[in-house]
Design an enzyme around this catalytic site. Structure first.
Site, short mmCIF file in Angstrom:
data_model
loop_
_atom_site.label_atom_id
_atom_site.label_comp_id
_atom_site.label_asym_id
_atom_site.label_seq_id
_atom_site.Cartn_x
_atom_site.Cartn_y
_atom_site.Cartn_z
N ARG A 169 0.83 -1.21 0.00
CA ARG A 169 0.00 0.00 0.00
C ARG A 169 0.86 1.26 0.00
O ARG A 169 0.43 2.31 -0.43
CB ARG A 169 -0.87 0.04 1.27
CG ARG A 169 -1.99 -0.94 1.33
CD ARG A 169 -2.60 -1.00 2.72
NE ARG A 169 -3.08 0.27 3.23
CZ ARG A 169 -4.27 0.79 2.95
NH1 ARG A 169 -5.09 0.14 2.16
NH2 ARG A 169 -4.64 1.94 3.46
N ARG A 173 9.75 5.64 -3.17
CA ARG A 173 10.11 6.57 -4.25
C ARG A 173 11.56 6.98 -4.17
O ARG A 173 12.05 7.27 -3.09
CB ARG A 173 9.30 7.86 -4.13
CG ARG A 173 7.86 7.70 -4.37
CD ARG A 173 7.26 9.10 -4.60
NE ARG A 173 5.83 8.95 -4.45
CZ ARG A 173 5.15 9.42 -3.42
NH1 ARG A 173 5.75 10.12 -2.48
NH2 ARG A 173 3.86 9.21 -3.36
N ARG A 246 -8.70 -6.77 13.63
CA ARG A 246 -7.85 -6.05 14.54
C ARG A 246 -8.67 -4.92 15.13
O ARG A 246 -9.41 -4.23 14.40
CB ARG A 246 -6.71 -5.50 13.72
CG ARG A 246 -5.33 -5.52 14.22
CD ARG A 246 -4.90 -6.55 15.13
NE ARG A 246 -3.86 -5.95 15.97
CZ ARG A 246 -3.57 -6.32 17.18
NH1 ARG A 246 -4.21 -7.33 17.74
NH2 ARG A 246 -2.61 -5.72 17.86
N ARG A 277 0.21 5.57 16.40
CA ARG A 277 0.34 6.93 15.88
C ARG A 277 -0.38 7.93 16.77
O ARG A 277 -1.24 7.57 17.56
CB ARG A 277 -0.15 7.05 14.44
CG ARG A 277 -1.40 6.29 14.12
CD ARG A 277 -1.62 6.24 12.59
NE ARG A 277 -2.69 5.32 12.28
CZ ARG A 277 -3.00 4.87 11.08
NH1 ARG A 277 -2.30 5.26 10.03
NH2 ARG A 277 -3.99 4.04 10.90
N GLU A 297 -3.47 6.30 19.05
CA GLU A 297 -4.15 5.14 18.48
C GLU A 297 -3.44 3.86 18.94
O GLU A 297 -2.28 3.65 18.61
CB GLU A 297 -4.11 5.28 16.96
CG GLU A 297 -4.94 4.30 16.21
CD GLU A 297 -5.00 4.65 14.71
OE1 GLU A 297 -5.18 5.84 14.36
OE2 GLU A 297 -4.83 3.74 13.91
N TYR A 345 -9.81 -4.85 3.20
CA TYR A 345 -9.12 -3.64 3.65
C TYR A 345 -9.29 -2.56 2.58
O TYR A 345 -8.41 -2.37 1.74
CB TYR A 345 -7.66 -4.02 3.85
CG TYR A 345 -6.73 -3.02 4.51
CD1 TYR A 345 -7.14 -1.78 4.96
CD2 TYR A 345 -5.39 -3.36 4.70
CE1 TYR A 345 -6.25 -0.91 5.56
CE2 TYR A 345 -4.50 -2.50 5.30
CZ TYR A 345 -4.93 -1.28 5.72
OH TYR A 345 -4.03 -0.42 6.32
N ASP A 347 -9.96 1.26 0.95
CA ASP A 347 -9.90 2.70 1.12
C ASP A 347 -11.26 3.29 0.75
O ASP A 347 -12.06 2.65 0.07
CB ASP A 347 -8.81 3.30 0.22
CG ASP A 347 -7.41 2.97 0.74
OD1 ASP A 347 -7.26 2.80 1.95
OD2 ASP A 347 -6.48 2.88 -0.09
N1 UDP Z 1 3.63 0.76 7.83
C1 UDP Z 1 4.83 0.68 8.49
N2 UDP Z 1 5.36 1.82 9.06
C2 UDP Z 1 4.73 3.01 8.98
C3 UDP Z 1 3.50 3.09 8.29
C4 UDP Z 1 2.98 1.95 7.73
O1 UDP Z 1 5.41 -0.38 8.60
O2 UDP Z 1 5.26 3.99 9.53
C5 UDP Z 1 3.08 -0.47 7.24
C6 UDP Z 1 2.28 -1.29 8.23
O3 UDP Z 1 2.49 -2.64 7.93
C7 UDP Z 1 0.86 -0.91 7.90
C8 UDP Z 1 0.93 -0.76 6.39
O4 UDP Z 1 2.21 -0.19 6.17
O5 UDP Z 1 -0.05 -1.93 8.28
C9 UDP Z 1 -0.17 0.10 5.78
O6 UDP Z 1 -0.11 1.38 6.34
P1 UDP Z 1 -1.24 2.46 6.08
O7 UDP Z 1 -0.73 3.77 6.54
O8 UDP Z 1 -1.73 2.33 4.69
O9 UDP Z 1 -2.37 1.95 7.10
P2 UDP Z 1 -3.77 2.61 7.47
O10 UDP Z 1 -3.59 4.09 7.38
O11 UDP Z 1 -4.76 2.05 6.50
O12 UDP Z 1 -4.00 2.14 8.86
#
Ligand code: UDP
Length: 363
Positions: A169, A173, A246, A277, A297, A345, A347
């Site tokens: 996801r 870059r 989860r 976060r 969170e 999952y 968006d």
């Molecule tokens: N992820 C990570 N470190 C980060 C952010 C994301 O390892 O700092 C990984 C983690 O496995 C997560 C996945 O990337 O489950 C998808 O992150 P995303 O931000 O898309 O999750 P969402 O915002 O949908 O909770």
């Protein structure tokens, strides 16, 4: 008699309701919560839209979906550029030249590519799980500091036991670009998400605090058809077993400062920090209030009765879902859609796209 009973007033149900009422159908929308909007619901506190069920940033490459949501609210120019905090070390996300430069003291894409190529030599063939996928994308240093701890907290299991697609996801870059998404369109609706959902549901009847599953006798026959957006296993009384999710726990705090962390989303990637976060909501809308609201969170194990956030799309759960999907296909009166009913999952943009497609097929 209604044409449609829509179970769940989240984004999927609301878009479908709008499309149905627009075409002259009568809709009753029920939700077990005491508000509409599902997980995109925001509560306005002291003029700040607090995302009650986690941060939602709308992004899409689908022009049709973008035009669709823009009918209901104007979107601001927010671009998601979260930062990762690993024991006080700050790195830009998604993984890009800013991240590589800070991690390794380098400055060119070629230097970054060399380091990653060197670090990923242990991975042979197609990556089999999230750990292998992550290392083959960004190498072991970034995996160890920015991915492993965060992911294991979020999902409550080892990175070797998680599907590779979760990490795909995130963009990787070789440019100095901190935009978290690759999509063409992005923003936060001005005035918050509630504005959109209220408009989507304006021509439907809405009943809140209604648990359809517990009151089937009452609601099963109020409409010709049912659009069910709740958990698919719950619909079938868990007869084949329970799908795993989860859970998340949110702790929101008011801080008497104008600016707490300088960014809307800060990820805490060390395993020892119990939350994944901190969201500082005002930054989604460039708020200038003298105070601020932050939400920590905490991922947690999920048990039935709690809000189900992330489907755990590992093989066991996916197989169980397939069996429920077969049962669902035999239901003549009920259509299943959305994150919980499809155990996916998703968006937000995909949800809008799917609800529009369903309306076109169905009505
Ligand atoms: N992820 C990570 N470190 C980060 C952010 C994301 O390892 O700092 C990984 C983690 O496995 C997560 C996945 O990337 O489950 C998808 O992150 P995303 O931000 O898309 O999750 P969402 O915002 O949908 O909770």
């Amino acid at each position: 008699m209604y044409d449609y009973l829509i179970v769940g007033a989240g984004l999927f149900g609301s878009v479908f309701a709008h499309e149905a009422t627009r075409r002259g159908k009568r809709c009753l929308v029920v939700d077990r919560r005491n508000h509409i909007g599902g997980n995109i619901y925001c509560e306005s506190i002291d003029g700040i839209n607090v995302h009650k069920y986690g941060a939602h940033i709308f992004h899409t490459s689908n022009k049709r979906v973008w035009d669709y949501v823009n009918q209901f609210a104007e979107f601001n120019n927010y671009i998601n550029s979260p930062v990762a905090n690993y024991n006080g070390e700050i790195y830009n996300l998604p993984f890009n030249m800013n991240t590589f430069s800070k991690m390794w003291g380098i400055s060119t894409p070629a230097e970054a590519a060399d380091i990653i190529a060197h670090q990923k030599t242990t991975i042979k063939g197609e990556p089999k799980n999230l750990e292998e996928q992550a290392i083959s994308l960004v190498g072991t240093d970034i995996y160890t500091k920015l991915i492993k701890g965060y992911t294991e907290k979020q999902w409550g299991r080892d990175c070797t036991k998680l599907p590779a697609f979760i990490i795909k996801r995130l963009p990787v870059r070789y440019t100095y670009d901190n935009n978290y998404f690759n999509d063409r369109f992005q923003g936060i609706p001005m005035g918050g998400y509630n504005v959109i959902v209220e408009k989507l549901l304006v021509d439907s009847d809405v009943e809140l605090n209604v648990d359809f599953i517990k009151q089937r006798n009452k609601y099963d026959n109020v409409a010709k058809k049912i659009v069910y957006t709740g958990p698919i296993d719950e619909y079938f009384d868990y007869r084949l077993g329970q799908l795993e999710y989860r859970g998340l726990r949110f702790e929101t705090e008011c801080i008497k400062k104008e600016n707490y962390q300088g960014v809307a989303v800060m990820n805490f990637t060390a395993r020892e920090v119990p939350y994944t976060r901190i969201i500082e909501h005002k930054h989604f809308e460039f708020g200038k209030q003298p105070i601020t609201y932050i939400t920590r969170e905490y991922p947690c194990n999920w048990i039935p009765g709690m809000e189900a956030y992330y489907p755990v799309n590992d093989e066991i759960n996916q197989r169980l879902y397939q069996k429920y999907a077969e049962l669902a296909s035999l239901e003549e009166k009920t259509i299943f859609g959305g994150r919980l009913a499809e155990y996916k999952y998703y968006d937000m943009d995909k949800i809008v796209e799917n609800a529009l497609a369903l309306a076109e097929r169905e009505i």
